[in-house]
Design an enzyme around this catalytic site. Structure first.
Site, PDB file in Angstrom:
ATOM      1  N   VAL A   1      27.514  19.218 -33.517  1.00  0.00           N
ATOM      2  CA  VAL A   1      27.569  19.491 -32.065  1.00  0.00           C
ATOM      3  C   VAL A   1      26.351  19.575 -31.496  1.00  0.00           C
ATOM      4  CG1 VAL A   1      29.993  20.177 -32.085  1.00  0.00           C
ATOM      5  CG2 VAL A   1      28.125  22.029 -32.290  1.00  0.00           C
TER       6      VAL A   1
ATOM      7  N   ILE B   1      22.565  20.602 -30.023  1.00  0.00           N
ATOM      8  CA  ILE B   1      21.995  21.981 -29.316  1.00  0.00           C
ATOM      9  C   ILE B   1      23.130  22.541 -28.322  1.00  0.00           C
ATOM     10  CG2 ILE B   1      20.317  23.375 -28.292  1.00  0.00           C
ATOM     11  CD1 ILE B   1      18.177  21.459 -29.543  1.00  0.00           C
ATOM     12  N   HIS B   2      24.080  23.283 -28.584  1.00  0.00           N
ATOM     13  CA  HIS B   2      25.025  23.579 -27.741  1.00  0.00           C
ATOM     14  C   HIS B   2      24.897  25.044 -27.293  1.00  0.00           C
ATOM     15  CE1 HIS B   2      27.706  25.777 -30.761  1.00  0.00           C
ATOM     16  NE2 HIS B   2      27.047  24.648 -31.543  1.00  0.00           N
ATOM     17  N   ALA B   3      25.525  25.642 -26.414  1.00  0.00           N
ATOM     18  CA  ALA B   3      25.297  26.809 -25.806  1.00  0.00           C
ATOM     19  C   ALA B   3      24.996  28.048 -26.645  1.00  0.00           C
ATOM     20  CB  ALA B   3      26.632  27.267 -25.081  1.00  0.00           C
TER      21      ALA B   3
END
Length: 85
Positions: free
Chosen positions: A12, A14-16
C-alpha cells in the site's frame, strides 16, 4: 549531505500509519530530511506533505539528509525504510 534511494515494497506504499511513524523517526534527529518522488519533494517531518506525494509500491524515492548528525540519521532512516516500507 547524505543521499540514498529506496524502492517501496509495501503493497500500500507510504500510507497514514507508517507515514506517521516515519515522521516521528526523522524528528529524532537534528538533520533535515527530504523525500523526492519524480519531480515532487516533501519535508519528511511534515506528515501531510509526505502523504501528498502519493508514494505507492514499486516507486523509487530519493531521501536526502542534511545536518550535524546526517551520517547516523541517514543510516537509521534507511534501516527504518527497509523495516517498514
Amino acid at each position: 549531505m547524505k543521499e540514498f534511494t529506496y524502492t517501496i515494497t509495501d503493497p500500500v506504499g507510504i500510507h497514514a500509519r507508517p507515514a506517521g511513524l516515519l515522521t516521528k523517526e526523522v524528528k529524532k534527529y537534528a538533520s533535515t530530511f527530504t523525500l523526492t518522488k519524480g519531480d515532487k519533494s516533501a519535508d519528511m517531518s511534515k506528515l501531510m506533505k509526505l502523504m501528498s506525494l502519493g508514494v505507492v509500491q514499486g516507486d523509487t524515492v530519493t531521501i536526502k539528509v542534511e545536518g550535524p548528525d546526517e551520517e547516523t540519521a541517514a543510516a537509521a532512516v534507511e534501516q527504518f525504510m527497509k523495516d517498514n516500507f
